[in-house]
Design a protein around this motif. Structure first.
Motif, PDB file in Angstrom:
ATOM      1  N   VAL A  36       0.879  -1.164   0.000  1.00 56.25           N
ATOM      2  CA  VAL A  36       0.000   0.000   0.000  1.00 56.25           C
ATOM      3  C   VAL A  36       0.917   1.214   0.000  1.00 56.25           C
ATOM      4  CG1 VAL A  36      -1.652   1.372   1.325  1.00 56.25           C
ATOM      5  CG2 VAL A  36      -1.953  -1.110   1.129  1.00 56.25           C
ATOM      6  N   LEU A  37       0.765   2.041  -1.002  1.00 58.20           N
ATOM      7  CA  LEU A  37       1.541   3.268  -1.149  1.00 58.20           C
ATOM      8  C   LEU A  37       0.574   4.437  -1.027  1.00 58.20           C
ATOM      9  CD1 LEU A  37       4.018   4.992  -2.168  1.00 58.20           C
ATOM     10  CD2 LEU A  37       3.180   4.538  -4.465  1.00 58.20           C
ATOM     11  N   SER A 122       3.201  16.405  -4.865  1.00 55.98           N
ATOM     12  CA  SER A 122       2.392  15.270  -5.283  1.00 55.98           C
ATOM     13  C   SER A 122       0.921  15.563  -5.048  1.00 55.98           C
ATOM     14  CB  SER A 122       2.782  14.022  -4.474  1.00 55.98           C
ATOM     15  OG  SER A 122       1.959  12.933  -4.830  1.00 55.98           O
ATOM     16  N   THR A 123       0.106  15.044  -5.925  1.00 56.19           N
ATOM     17  CA  THR A 123      -1.317  14.977  -5.668  1.00 56.19           C
ATOM     18  C   THR A 123      -1.500  13.979  -4.527  1.00 56.19           C
ATOM     19  OG1 THR A 123      -1.780  15.373  -8.002  1.00 56.19           O
ATOM     20  CG2 THR A 123      -3.519  14.303  -6.730  1.00 56.19           C
ATOM     21  N   ARG A 124      -2.522  14.159  -3.709  1.00 57.17           N
ATOM     22  CA  ARG A 124      -2.805  13.200  -2.643  1.00 57.17           C
ATOM     23  C   ARG A 124      -3.461  11.965  -3.267  1.00 57.17           C
ATOM     24  NH1 ARG A 124      -2.980  14.245   2.455  1.00 57.17           N
ATOM     25  NH2 ARG A 124      -3.378  16.471   2.155  1.00 57.17           N
ATOM     26  N   TYR A 125      -2.881  10.796  -3.008  1.00 61.47           N
ATOM     27  CA  TYR A 125      -3.431   9.555  -3.539  1.00 61.47           C
ATOM     28  C   TYR A 125      -2.989   8.378  -2.691  1.00 61.47           C
ATOM     29  CZ  TYR A 125       1.193   8.498  -5.528  1.00 61.47           C
ATOM     30  OH  TYR A 125       2.536   8.235  -5.684  1.00 61.47           O
ATOM     31  N   ALA A 126      -3.595   7.252  -2.957  1.00 56.30           N
ATOM     32  CA  ALA A 126      -3.138   5.972  -2.412  1.00 56.30           C
ATOM     33  C   ALA A 126      -3.263   4.959  -3.531  1.00 56.30           C
ATOM     34  CB  ALA A 126      -3.958   5.552  -1.202  1.00 56.30           C
ATOM     35  N   MET A 127      -2.429   3.935  -3.474  1.00 55.73           N
ATOM     36  CA  MET A 127      -2.550   2.854  -4.448  1.00 55.73           C
ATOM     37  C   MET A 127      -2.183   1.535  -3.789  1.00 55.73           C
ATOM     38  SD  MET A 127       0.642   3.209  -7.182  1.00 55.73           S
ATOM     39  CE  MET A 127       0.267   4.852  -7.767  1.00 55.73           C
ATOM     40  N   ALA A 135      -2.736  -2.304  -8.720  1.00 53.52           N
ATOM     41  CA  ALA A 135      -3.970  -3.092  -8.576  1.00 53.52           C
ATOM     42  C   ALA A 135      -5.153  -2.203  -8.203  1.00 53.52           C
ATOM     43  CB  ALA A 135      -3.771  -4.182  -7.521  1.00 53.52           C
ATOM     44  N   GLY A 136      -4.881  -1.048  -7.635  1.00 53.35           N
ATOM     45  CA  GLY A 136      -5.921  -0.090  -7.281  1.00 53.35           C
ATOM     46  C   GLY A 136      -5.308   1.285  -7.152  1.00 53.35           C
ATOM     47  N   LEU A 137      -5.979   2.291  -7.691  1.00 48.28           N
ATOM     48  CA  LEU A 137      -5.486   3.667  -7.654  1.00 48.28           C
ATOM     49  C   LEU A 137      -6.607   4.574  -7.188  1.00 48.28           C
ATOM     50  CD1 LEU A 137      -3.298   5.804  -8.270  1.00 48.28           C
ATOM     51  CD2 LEU A 137      -4.140   5.841 -10.623  1.00 48.28           C
ATOM     52  N   PHE A 138      -6.329   5.374  -6.159  1.00 49.46           N
ATOM     53  CA  PHE A 138      -7.342   6.205  -5.526  1.00 49.46           C
ATOM     54  C   PHE A 138      -6.784   7.618  -5.376  1.00 49.46           C
ATOM     55  CE2 PHE A 138      -7.177   1.824  -4.138  1.00 49.46           C
ATOM     56  CZ  PHE A 138      -8.400   1.362  -4.595  1.00 49.46           C
ATOM     57  N   VAL A 139      -7.136   8.478  -6.337  1.00 49.24           N
ATOM     58  CA  VAL A 139      -6.592   9.828  -6.430  1.00 49.24           C
ATOM     59  C   VAL A 139      -7.629  10.829  -5.925  1.00 49.24           C
ATOM     60  CG1 VAL A 139      -5.621  11.572  -7.979  1.00 49.24           C
ATOM     61  CG2 VAL A 139      -5.207   9.137  -8.428  1.00 49.24           C
ATOM     62  N   GLU A 140      -7.198  11.685  -5.037  1.00 45.67           N
ATOM     63  CA  GLU A 140      -8.083  12.718  -4.491  1.00 45.67           C
ATOM     64  C   GLU A 140      -8.220  13.887  -5.462  1.00 45.67           C
ATOM     65  OE1 GLU A 140      -9.781  12.253  -1.861  1.00 45.67           O
ATOM     66  OE2 GLU A 140      -8.628  10.927  -0.545  1.00 45.67           O
ATOM     67  N   GLN A 141      -9.390  14.471  -5.473  1.00 49.36           N
ATOM     68  CA  GLN A 141      -9.592  15.746  -6.152  1.00 49.36           C
ATOM     69  C   GLN A 141      -8.989  16.829  -5.259  1.00 49.36           C
ATOM     70  OE1 GLN A 141     -10.943  15.939  -9.295  1.00 49.36           O
ATOM     71  NE2 GLN A 141     -10.847  13.715  -9.119  1.00 49.36           N
ATOM     72  N   ASP A 142      -8.658  17.985  -5.818  1.00 49.27           N
ATOM     73  CA  ASP A 142      -8.097  19.077  -5.020  1.00 49.27           C
ATOM     74  C   ASP A 142      -8.986  19.378  -3.821  1.00 49.27           C
ATOM     75  OD1 ASP A 142      -5.772  19.485  -6.425  1.00 49.27           O
ATOM     76  OD2 ASP A 142      -6.577  21.124  -7.640  1.00 49.27           O
ATOM     77  N   LYS A 143      -8.341  19.573  -2.695  1.00 49.94           N
ATOM     78  CA  LYS A 143      -8.996  19.937  -1.434  1.00 49.94           C
ATOM     79  C   LYS A 143      -9.906  18.839  -0.882  1.00 49.94           C
ATOM     80  CE  LYS A 143      -7.864  24.498  -1.914  1.00 49.94           C
ATOM     81  NZ  LYS A 143      -6.620  24.909  -1.409  1.00 49.94           N
ATOM     82  N   GLU A 144      -9.788  17.628  -1.403  1.00 52.04           N
ATOM     83  CA  GLU A 144     -10.585  16.498  -0.908  1.00 52.04           C
ATOM     84  C   GLU A 144      -9.693  15.553  -0.123  1.00 52.04           C
ATOM     85  OE1 GLU A 144     -13.981  15.876  -1.385  1.00 52.04           O
ATOM     86  OE2 GLU A 144     -14.042  17.917  -2.176  1.00 52.04           O
TER      87      GLU A 144
END
Length: 157
Positions: A36-37, A122-127, A135-144
């Motif tokens: 998990v990154l 970096s944009t805020r995200y997790a993968m 296997a999964g990418l979860f990118v936040e929208q700005d200010k989210e």
């Protein structure tokens, strides 16, 4: 931007350990592992320090219990800052990796220019990464701050 099913780009990340400064290739960090990154715009910044990192610290055991080999936090900061930030949050179960020149972040296509606030970040995200493949990418929208939270990732494992 990188997408689910793609292989992580080749890049180097640094880490300050008890043995000194270490440079790691993405291959050595992710090959043969389920990882998990999560990435943050900056160490010691409000949402990152008050919620994002602390949630991963609190849920690290539950995440690892789902078959995850490692949890990595990446930021466009230097390894000295990442080490100090990890220590300040008792993040001993999370590897604090620095992308000082943003080369990994840019190769992922997840960089953003915050201009005078901090420059390239970096944009805020997790993968979720399995053997170097996203296997999964979860990118936040700005200010989210919702899809990259530790709790949200735990549900995806």
């Amino acid at each position: 931007m990188i997408e689910q099913g793609q292989t992580l780009p080749t890049a180097s990340l640094t880490e300050l350990t008890s043995e000194g400064m270490q440079t790691h290739s993405t291959e050595s960090l992710f090959a043969g592992k389920k990882v998990v990154l999560f990435a943050v715009p900056g160490a010691f910044t409000p949402t990152c320090s008050n919620a994002h990192l602390p949630e991963f610290v609190a849920l690290a055991d539950k995440i690892m219990a789902k078959g995850v080999d490692a949890i990595y936090c990446v930021s466009v900061n230097d390894a000295f800052v990442m080490k100090a930030w990890g220590e300040a949050h008792n993040a001993e179960h999370i590897r604090m990796l620095a992308d000082g020149d943003a080369s990994f972040t840019k190769a992922l296509g997840l960089d953003k220019d915050t201009a005078s606030f901090g420059g390239i970040r970096s944009t805020r995200y997790a993968m979720i990464v399995e053997n170097q493949t996203v296997a999964g990418l979860f990118v936040e929208q700005d200010k989210e701050f919702a899809v990259s939270r530790a709790e949200a990732i735990l549900e995806k494992l």
